[in-house]
Design a protein around this motif. Structure first.
Motif: not given
Length: 608
Positions: A534-535, A538, A541
């Motif tokens: 994850k960012e 965020g 992904q």
């Protein structure tokens, strides 16, 4: 468009260009639209009587052009600065095109003869003079450009830049338009009796013709290959080319002929290579160019000062793969809901009926939680359900349960052993996460006394998970520190041989620094990884990350919910597999969507 509107703005074919203001607030200078890889940009020299701001803007714009040797770019500099400026010294990559503000001098008399503008932005990467890319956590960038009045050929005083840093300063969109990632290949040292493995060394080269060398992309790539490995990889690989070997003077284009033979003319130093060395040199070129040229390279022919030296066909290159695998398609292995290791047969692309593996890992009394399989699929290593013990057993013959080869003394299961991983040399690796004494361990051949591996750059971080590359010279680590778990890539250095060999992991680099919480990682082929993370703030992904840590927007894979582990094969045509909390084990085949393979089971892996 008026000439004044073109001032300080490169002429862009197939892309728009706006007029530059000479007053106003801080502004980012965008040179072209993101993602337009075929845009050709031609620099425009400064107009007569251009203001300092116009000179700064024009200089920044012209750096994004295809201007031969940056000749037009240098016209924005004083004569002395233009001769001294070295654009090939490296590239600073900013999140967006640089802002420029100024002037810094407010004294009217001083401002009449000199001034300074400051370039600012958020730096996200650096490319060194060897073309090696290094991603960075976003960092403030600030650099000054000093301008003076210089007498031109017509005797008139014109503003020009006299203090300028070497290298280029580009926004990400321009960098991606102008440059592309390629892999050059070198040989890793191999144990006695085995073939040396080719190792990918990623670099970035110009998409079309390089402004300085006037070489096309393939020729640039071979030139960087001949210059030797990047500084980061140099301690663990070698080049077969004799020292000082270069391309023959005047070679600016490389392409296969109508027989798919690529002829590479080399300097006289190449004549020193013997037949075996020369074949290895040809293998380096063949592997480096096989994914780069538009036409398939069927054969590489190296030519020295007096004619052909040797050749190597693509069909004969398998001996240089250095793969210690089984030679057949990889099977998949996982732990079922009873804690037994099962195998999904090779060739079934994840859809075959699983069977327990032979021996204690498949039917023994100890329940397992994670498994790792040697690349030749002869041995398996599994961590017990309580994550305290690591067991090693044959996967091809039945046998009795044996004593664990590693035991953790940590009190909590989450602080005990990580999932194991096998490198391309047949050695087994595991991390003991015991807070009182965390260790990275290696077992030579998967047996004997575990050796502790030093990781000097780890600092206060703790290794949560690890994966070894097939070539055995790189290790991907999930490292927790504070509230975040990040991905780092280290270089595996080996010193000595046999029983006295000692191994360390050196020069850790943060990969994909924008991912602040990495939950899973696996190598995917020779030079990239698949990462789940994850960012900041965020959502989760799944994306591809290159071996140098760089990422691209095209590397993001279709979303899948609550991934806890991921597995990719060395063969990139085999499906990507993932463990999920809600859908069990799922797979993603090339060009397809995620599909459920098994509702029950976990820790699915490919060999390695």
């Amino acid at each position: 468009m008026r000439v004044s509107a073109l001032l300080g703005c490169a002429v862009v074919v197939l892309a728009g260009c706006g007029a530059m203001p000479d007053t106003g607030e801080v502004k980012a200078v965008e040179a072209s639209r993101a993602g337009d890889a075929q845009v050709q940009v031609y620099a425009v020299p400064p107009r007569e009587g251009a203001s300092p701001l116009e000179i700064v803007d024009g200089f920044l714009e012209s750096m994004t052009s295809d201007d031969p040797d940056f000749r037009t770019t240098r016209t924005y500099l004083t004569k002395e600065a233009g001769q001294a400026w070295k654009p090939s010294e490296g590239t600073t990559v900013l999140a967006k095109a640089p802002n420029r503000n100024g002037p810094s001098f407010h004294d009217k008399e001083r401002r009449a003869v000199e001034t300074t503008y400051t370039l600012t932005g958020e730096q996200v990467a650096a490319v060194d003079a060897q073309s090696s890319y290094r991603p960075l956590a976003p960092t403030d960038y600030s650099q000054g450009l000093h301008l003076v009045r210089e007498k031109g050929a017509d005797g008139k005083q014109e503003w020009r830049i006299d203090v300028v840093p070497d290298g280029l300063v580009l926004g990400q969109s321009d960098f991606k338009r102008l440059y592309r990632p390629v892999n050059k290949y070198y040989f890793a040292a191999a144990p006695a009796g085995s073939e040396p493995a080719l190792v990918a060394d990623p670099v970035y080269v110009r998409n079309r013709t390089d402004p300085v060398t006037r070489m096309d992309t393939a020729t640039q790539t071979v030139r960087t290959l001949l210059e030797g490995p990047s500084n980061w990889l140099r301690p663990v690989v070698d080049s077969s080319f004799p020292a000082g070997t270069t391309l023959r003077k005047g070679v600016t284009s490389l392409a296969p002929d109508d027989q798919n033979v690529l002829k590479v003319r080399l300097s006289k130093q190449a004549d020193k290579a013997g037949p075996a060395e020369c074949r290895m040199m040809a293998a380096q070129v063949l592997f480096t160019l096989r994914d780069l040229t538009s036409a398939r390279v069927g054969q590489v022919e190296l030519q020295g000062e007096h004619g052909p030296l040797c050749s190597l066909g693509a069909d004969d290159s398998a001996e240089f793969e250095g793969d210690s695998g089984s030679g057949a398609p990889d099977s998949q292995y996982f732990v079922d809901d009873k804690g037994h290791v099962q195998r999904i047969p090779a060739g079934s692309k994840g859809l075959g009926d699983p069977d327990p593996v032979p021996g204690p890992l498949g039917s023994g009394p100890v329940a397992m939680s994670a498994v790792g399989v040697s690349r030749d699929e002869q041995q398996g290593a599994a961590v017990s359900a309580d994550q305290q013990h690591l067991y090693v057993s044959s996967l091809v013959t039945d046998g009795e349960a044996t004593a664990p080869v590693v035991t953790s003394q940590a009190k909590s299961a989450d602080d005990r052993l990580s999932a194991p991983s096998w490198d391309g040399r047949g050695d087994l690796w595991v991390a003991d996460r015991d807070p009182s004494g965390p260790r990275l361990l290696r077992l030579v051949g998967g047996e004997g006394e575990p050796q502790e591996v030093a990781v000097p750059g780890l600092g206060a971080g703790r290794i949560e998970a690890l994966r070894l590359s097939a070539d055995g010279v790189r290790i991907a680590l999930r490292v927790s520190e504070g509230d975040h778990t990040t991905l780092r890539i280290g270089r595996v250095e080996r010193h000595g041989s046999g029983d006295t060999e000692r191994v360390s992991v050196e020069d850790l680099r943060t990969a994909a620094p924008q991912l602040t919480d990495v939950s899973a990682v696996s190598w995917s082929g020779r030079s990239r990884l698949v990462v789940v993370g994850k960012e900041e703030g965020g959502v989760q992904q799944v994306r591809y990350v290159q071996a140098d840590g760089s990422t691209s927007s095209s590397g993001v894979l279709p979303g899948v919910n609550q991934v806890t582990a991921v597995a990719a094969a060395d063969d990139e045509q085999l499906p990507l597999m993932a463990d999920t909390e809600s859908d069990g084990i799922v797979k993603l085949s090339p060009g397809d969507n995620w599909q459920t393979v098994l509702k029950e089971g976990s820790s699915l892996v490919y060999p390695g």
